[in-house]
Structures are given as structure tokens and as C-alpha cells.
Enzyme design. Structure first.
Site, PDB file in Angstrom:
ATOM      1  N   SER A 243       0.849  -1.185   0.000  1.00 51.49           N
ATOM      2  CA  SER A 243       0.000   0.000   0.000  1.00 51.49           C
ATOM      3  C   SER A 243       0.884   1.235   0.000  1.00 51.49           C
ATOM      4  O   SER A 243       2.114   1.140   0.009  1.00 51.49           O
ATOM      5  CB  SER A 243      -0.904   0.013   1.238  1.00 51.49           C
ATOM      6  OG  SER A 243      -0.117   0.095   2.424  1.00 51.49           O
ATOM      7  N   LYS A 244       0.267   2.411   0.011  1.00 51.97           N
ATOM      8  CA  LYS A 244       1.041   3.646  -0.032  1.00 51.97           C
ATOM      9  C   LYS A 244       1.983   3.771   1.160  1.00 51.97           C
ATOM     10  O   LYS A 244       3.074   4.318   1.040  1.00 51.97           O
ATOM     11  CB  LYS A 244       0.102   4.854  -0.093  1.00 51.97           C
ATOM     12  CG  LYS A 244      -0.547   5.049  -1.445  1.00 51.97           C
ATOM     13  CD  LYS A 244      -1.347   6.338  -1.507  1.00 51.97           C
ATOM     14  CE  LYS A 244      -1.924   6.542  -2.896  1.00 51.97           C
ATOM     15  NZ  LYS A 244      -2.697   7.800  -2.996  1.00 51.97           N
ATOM     16  N   ARG A 245       1.551   3.250   2.310  1.00 53.26           N
ATOM     17  CA  ARG A 245       2.412   3.362   3.486  1.00 53.26           C
ATOM     18  C   ARG A 245       3.661   2.502   3.345  1.00 53.26           C
ATOM     19  O   ARG A 245       4.664   2.719   4.020  1.00 53.26           O
ATOM     20  CB  ARG A 245       1.652   2.973   4.749  1.00 53.26           C
ATOM     21  CG  ARG A 245       1.224   1.516   4.818  1.00 53.26           C
ATOM     22  CD  ARG A 245       0.325   1.260   6.017  1.00 53.26           C
ATOM     23  NE  ARG A 245      -0.190  -0.092   6.041  1.00 53.26           N
ATOM     24  CZ  ARG A 245       0.415  -1.105   6.632  1.00 53.26           C
ATOM     25  NH1 ARG A 245       1.570  -0.903   7.243  1.00 53.26           N
ATOM     26  NH2 ARG A 245      -0.113  -2.311   6.628  1.00 53.26           N
ATOM     27  N   HIS A 246       3.627   1.515   2.445  1.00 52.74           N
ATOM     28  CA  HIS A 246       4.803   0.675   2.206  1.00 52.74           C
ATOM     29  C   HIS A 246       5.693   1.246   1.104  1.00 52.74           C
ATOM     30  O   HIS A 246       6.850   0.853   0.983  1.00 52.74           O
ATOM     31  CB  HIS A 246       4.379  -0.741   1.772  1.00 52.74           C
ATOM     32  CG  HIS A 246       3.628  -1.498   2.811  1.00 52.74           C
ATOM     33  ND1 HIS A 246       2.373  -2.020   2.587  1.00 52.74           N
ATOM     34  CD2 HIS A 246       3.947  -1.824   4.083  1.00 52.74           C
ATOM     35  CE1 HIS A 246       1.963  -2.651   3.674  1.00 52.74           C
ATOM     36  NE2 HIS A 246       2.895  -2.540   4.600  1.00 52.74           N
ATOM     37  N   GLY A 247       5.174   2.096   0.273  1.00 49.37           N
ATOM     38  CA  GLY A 247       5.953   2.609  -0.853  1.00 49.37           C
ATOM     39  C   GLY A 247       5.279   2.399  -2.193  1.00 49.37           C
ATOM     40  O   GLY A 247       5.924   2.510  -3.234  1.00 49.37           O
TER      41      GLY A 247
END
Length: 468
Positions: A243-247
Site C-alpha cells: 500500500s502507499k504506506r509501504h511505498g
């Protein structure tokens, strides 16, 4: 499992232009590109813009821009799926004529009732159309559905997943052509792949279920079946879906916001799910030579930004100094006349940087206006007897005629020895005075890069009173 390649390879990347080119899509494009180049085949780009309500020109431009940045050149022009709607409809009607499809007049209420009944009976929802065996219906809009086989099984020898089997009873009579005459994704993909001569469909394993439905259309048309390779998706470091929090950002963000080099991103994506022994640094030529589907792993790979950052640092150190100067100059707001100074400093600057942002930040001292703004941490180094040390260093450095690394080091060391302090006790306030920061290239490299006049002026700014 590893099917031999007996005819010219054609692969394709088919993104939906409803958003930017995300990192997972970029890896899919890379794998398709490398497989085609390895076999001397063609790599095609098809923009699947059938969802006109969500497709945007900005997203299309971002996809093309991201592909070019990653040097994933495609053969010929890019295709747009919406251009082939008439052909898609033609195939749907051919299936209708051959008895492999049927017109369906089921209403939304009828479909909802069947779905609710399946839920109540706790069984998978499968369309049971009363029109499946009827040839005539009311004078009203209808959809065209595939008449899926009810018995037997479908087997796919997937080049990554191995042998995968699905009972045909699990494949429902899905829609091929909507009531307004537009094709569904499932039909359009199959027709376009066939007409474009695609031999290998390499994509994320979230499409594996789609493959069985698409294969039903292919077999009903009597077309040659492509070779499938469904690659596990990329997960975050915690094992959850990326997800966005992972990159999971758009490729443009890796370039514009994170300051990464395309060769580093490509190298990292290549190693996400594919390997060649213990090799980590893999050039594009090596990747083309070595890439195959047999070494794509079956398990999801985990995105590790620290590894990507480390890899990017390697490529920055290997990069041409002129190129790096051109890349960071806009962030520094400098003109062409100042770039030579940046190029000269690059060997020292890039040794400490992991990305272009760090590279630009490390270079700011070169172009700082006097008096240099000293940050809070560096200001702490200019207290106590630091200014007296700077005054002594200024006096000694002013006597240096040959402004070199060794000559400036000798001068500063003599001041430290005379004061009875370690070199660091003098180097730290010098760095603060010269750069305004606590970190920089080696202090004697900084002196040489700034030049004698600028260096002495910056040092004097920190110990001279306004009336001196």
C-alpha cells in the site's frame, strides 16, 4: 512447466489509465520487456482505456512518462483499447452465431434476487439465466453472455504458478457485450491479445482467475492459446498487500519526490521476485541476457525501501558527474554558469548520498550566500572558544599560497597543535562556519571546493564583530 519458445515472442503491458504507473505495474512492464528482449521478440504497450469515466489524459501521460524514464521502450506505437470496440463487438456476435454465447434480458432485480439466494444458501453466486437456451426475446436492450461449459475442468500450465486447475462449473456465464454495445474488459483483453499476436501473457497473479474466463473465450473462438505466467504480487515488509504506506507510489514519485535513479529502481524491481544466484547489482544488458520465467518465485516478494535506498546509493556513486549535476541543479536553483562548480564537487558529494535529494542538500553550501545561515545543530559548534580557534585558523590559512587539500590540512593541523587540541576540535567549527551544517564532505575538500577567498570570508563572518 517451462514451455519452450518455438515462435517469435510477443509480450504486452496493458495498464489501465485510471491512475499513475504504480511500482507493481512497473515491475510487470519490466518483466514483459526483459522477456521479449531476451528472446529477440516484440514488447507492445496497450492502454486499456475502456473505462472512459475513470480514464484520464493525465494518467496516460504519466504512464508513458514513467515507461520512458525506466527506459522500457515499446515496439511501434502505443495501442488504445477503445479504438477496437467494433472488433470486440464483432467477436461477441461471432460467438453468438457459433452457439458459444447468448442474448440475455435478465433485469438487475432478477440478478440481485439470484445473488441474495446464493448468499442465503451460502454458496458461490453463479448466473442462472433463463435465456441461456432461448434464441428469441423481447424487443428490449440485452447483454451478450458467454455460454460457459458446465462440466469438465480447465487446466493452465502456468510458467510461474505451475499446473492450476479449475472446475468449469465455477466459471459463470459472464457478460461479453453490455446492453449499450460496449465490450467488457474480459472480452476486450482476449480479442486484443489475439489480434496483436501476443504469445506470452505475463502479469500479476491477481489476474489468474481471469485467465480461466479468458481461456474459455479463446477456446470457443478456436484461437491459439497464449502461454501464461502469473507473477506473485509485491507485499510490504510486514507481509501485507503493498500500500502507499509501504511505498506503493507512482513511478513519478520515486523520481520527483524520492530522488531515485531509474537504473536503481529497475534493478530493484528486477530482484523483487526474480533472482540470478546471489547477484544483486545487475546491469540492463545482464538482465536481458539472464532473464527467464523459470526463476520467478512463487511467493510474494517484500518491498524493502532500505534496500532500494542502498542500491540507489550504489548507482549514484557509479553515475556520471555531469549527469548528476544536471539532475540536481534545478533543486539548487543554479544556472548553467554555476554547474561546473557542482560537477567539480560531485566526486566528494556523491560518496555520501543515497538519493538526489541528499545530493542536492549536500551541495547547497557551495552556492550559499554570505553570511552562511547556520542551522541549530551547527550553531552549537560555534560556542565557547570555537571563535578563537576560527580566528587562528583564518590567520594561518591566509598564509597558504598553494590552496590544496594537503596544504590546507597542514595549516589547520598546525593551529590545532599550537592550541593543544585534537584536529576535530577545530574541524567541527570550521565545518559549521563554511557550510552551516554539522555534516559535509571532508573539511579540507570543502576548503578546496569553495576556494581560498570564499573560505576565508566565511570563516571571518563567524568571528569578526560588525565594526571589525
Amino acid at each position: 512447466m517451462n514451455a519452450s519458445v518455438s515462435k517469435p515472442v510477443v509480450t504486452r503491458f496493458a495498464p489501465s489509465p485510471t491512475g499513475f504507473l504504480h511500482i507493481g505495474g512497473a515491475r510487470t512492464a519490466l518483466f514483459n520487456w526483459l522477456f521479449a528482449r531476451h528472446h529477440g521478440g516484440k514488447f507492445l504497450l496497450r492502454i486499456e482505456d475502456t473505462d472512459k469515466a475513470r480514464s484520464t489524459t493525465e494518467a496516460i501521460d504519466a504512464i508513458l512518462d514513467g515507461m520512458r524514464w525506466l527506459a522500457l521502450d515499446w515496439d511501434g506505437h502505443e495501442y488504445y483499447q477503445s479504438q477496437f470496440w467494433a472488433r470486440h463487438a464483432e467477436v461477441a456476435h461471432q460467438l453468438l452465431e457459433r452457439g458459444h454465447a447468448y442474448r440475455c434480458w435478465m433485469s438487475q432485480d432478477e440478478l440481485a434476487a439470484q445473488r441474495e439466494k446464493a448468499q442465503a444458501e451460502r454458496r458461490p453466486f453463479r448466473i442462472e439465466s433463463p435465456w441461456r437456451e432461448c434464441s428469441d426475446g423481447p424487443d428490449a436492450p440485452f447483454v451478450i453472455r458467454l455460454k460457459a461449459q458446465r462440466d469438465g475442468e480447465t487446466v493452465i500450465e502456468d510458467q510461474v504458478q505451475g499446473k492450476v486447475t479449475v472446475q468449469n462449473a465455477e466459471i459463470d456465464d459472464f457478460v461479453l457485450l453490455r446492453s449499450d454495445g460496449t465490450p467488457t474488459y474480459m472480452l476486450a483483453v482476449v480479442v486484443d491479445d489475439h489480434d496483436m499476436g501476443v504469445t506470452h501473457v505475463i502479469r500479476g497473479d491477481d489476474h489468474l482467475n481471469n485467465a480461466f474466463r479468458q481461456l474459455a473465450i479463446i477456446r470457443a473462438m478456436g484461437w491459439e492459446e497464449p502461454i501464461y505466467a502469473h507473477v506473485p504480487l509485491i507485499h510490504g515488509p510486514d507481509g501485507a498487500k503493498l500500500s502507499k504506506r509501504h511505498g506503493a507510489l507512482g513511478v513519478d514519485a520515486y523520481r520527483d519526490e524520492l530522488g531515485l535513479l531509474p537504473e536503481a529502481v529497475s534493478n530493484y524491481l528486477l530482484r523483487l521476485g526474480w533472482g540470478h544466484g546471489d547477484d544483486e547489482i545487475i546491469s540492463r544488458d545482464q538482465a536481458i541476457e539472464w532473464f527467464d520465467l523459470a526463476h520467478v518465485g512463487k511467493s510474494p516478494s517484500r518491498f524493502d525501501f532500505k534496500k532500494l535506498e542502498h542500491l540507489n546509493g550504489h548507482y549514484i556513486r557509479e553515475a556520471d558527474d555531469d549527469r548528476l549535476a544536471r539532475l540536481v541543479a534545478p533543486a539548487l536553483g543554479i544556472g548553467d554558469d554555476q554547474q561546473p562548480a557542482l560537477v567539480r564537487a560531485m566526486p566528494e558529494l556523491k560518496a555520501r548520498a543515497h538519493d538526489l535529494n541528499q545530493l542536492a542538500d549536500g551541495a547547497r553550501f557551495l552556492f550559499a550566500e554570505r553570511p552562511v545561515t547556520v542551522d541549530e545543530a551547527a550553531s552549537a559548534l560555534l560556542t565557547g572558544d570555537a571563535r578563537d580557534h576560527l580566528r587562528a585558523a583564518h590567520e594561518q590559512l591566509a598564509k597558504v599560497d598553494d590552496w590544496t587539500h594537503d596544504a590546507t590540512e597542514q595549516a589547520v593541523r598546525s593551529v590545532a597543535d599550537a592550541a593543544g587540541v585534537k584536529l576535530g576540535k577545530l574541524a567541527q567549527p570550521l565545518r559549521a562556519a563554511l557550510t552551516g551544517k554539522t555534516t559535509s564532505p571532508g573539511i579540507f575538500d570543502v576548503l578546496v571546493l569553495l576556494g581560498k577567498g570564499e573560505s576565508l570570508s566565511r570563516i571571518a563572518d563567524q568571528f569578526l564583530e560588525p565594526n571589525e
